[in-house]
Design an enzyme around this catalytic site. Structure first.
Site, PDB file in Angstrom:
ATOM      1  N   GLY A  25       0.794  -1.220   0.000  1.00  0.00           N
ATOM      2  CA  GLY A  25       0.000   0.000   0.000  1.00  0.00           C
ATOM      3  C   GLY A  25       0.822   1.262   0.000  1.00  0.00           C
ATOM      4  CE1 TYR A  43       4.481  -6.254 -12.770  1.00  0.00           C
ATOM      5  CE2 TYR A  43       2.567  -7.689 -12.568  1.00  0.00           C
ATOM      6  CZ  TYR A  43       3.833  -7.305 -12.153  1.00  0.00           C
ATOM      7  OH  TYR A  43       4.433  -7.957 -11.113  1.00  0.00           O
TER       8      TYR A  43
END
Length: 254
Positions: free
Chosen positions: A198, A233
């Site tokens: 995070g 990605y």
């Protein structure tokens, strides 16, 4: 190169961004290299420095201005201070290192924490030793030498000059790649300790490795991503099936 960034300015990373890339359920992605002659400008950059230099946070659009193309040939990312954190009441430092010595047992312990199946330690050690580049994140008690102005020397060898991290360092993230050292590279085993997810550390790992490969003029960069992390990605510049090219797999059918 020393670079300190505020964690709150990084793009969030979650546990779903961990992927080992099994041929049975993964999709191959390729970094979408822009032609050298194409000039790019990036809009709405969220942060400056390490995380914004390659991908930025906004869409890349063609720019007909005479701005120079991005050049990573002289960039040294072998040791980068990413941020400071408070752990058990004491100040610690998260450091990105290229070519650091990684203990196979410590890596497998990290794999346990993200829920990956166990692998034989001798094979894990062989995979690390035979990798073209290992990029790792360490939690360290002291800031690295580079953050005080003493930059490590640049290295273009297949195994970077990172060496062993300081005593007492804790491995909290890793990515590695295999390569022919000239044209092609494939990224494997991207993972971050759940305790530190995070904060954009997964993005830092992938971008740092990608930029290091570009510095070494390895520009055909691929990886395997499970379906739930493809968007992560693609947000970093990788593309699935570019120009209709498909990844092909052979695996036992039993």
């Amino acid at each position: 190169m020393a670079c300190t960034l505020a964690a709150s300015r990084w793009a969030p990373a979650t546990s779903s961004q961990q992927t080992r890339g099994s041929p049975c359920n993964a999709q191959q992605l390729v970094w979408a290299v822009q032609p050298r002659h194409q000039r790019l400008r990036r809009r709405e950059l969220v942060c400056q420095g390490f995380l914004s230099g390659l991908f930025g946070s906004g869409p890349a659009v063609a720019d007909e201005s005479s701005a120079p193309a991005e050049d990573y040939s002289q960039e040294n990312l072998d040791e980068v201070l990413l941020t400071e954190v408070e752990v058990a009441g004491s100040r610690q430092y998260i450091v990105y290192r290229n070519g650091a010595v990684v203990d196979a047992a410590e890596l497998e312990h990290l794999c346990d924490k993200v829920g990956w199946p166990r692998r034989p330690l001798n094979k894990v050690q062989a995979a690390l030793a035979n990798s073209f580049l290992v990029s790792a994140l360490f939690l360290e008690a002291q800031p690295p030498a580079s953050s005080t102005g003493d930059e490590p020397s640049s290295s273009d060898s297949s195994s970077s000059s990172g060496g062993a991290p300081p005593p007492g360092s804790r491995l909290i993230g890793l990515a590695r790649c295999t390569s022919d050292g000239a044209f092609n590279a494939t990224i494997w085993d991207v993972l971050v300790d759940p305790e530190f997810q995070g904060q954009g550390l997964g993005k830092a790992l992938v971008e740092g490795m990608t930029r290091t490969l570009l510095r070494r003029e390895v520009t055909n960069i691929t990886l395997f991503a499970d379906a739930n992390v493809v968007n992560f990605y693609t947000g970093l510049g990788y593309a699935a099936d570019p120009e209709g090219i498909k990844g092909m797999f052979w695996h036992p059918r039993f």
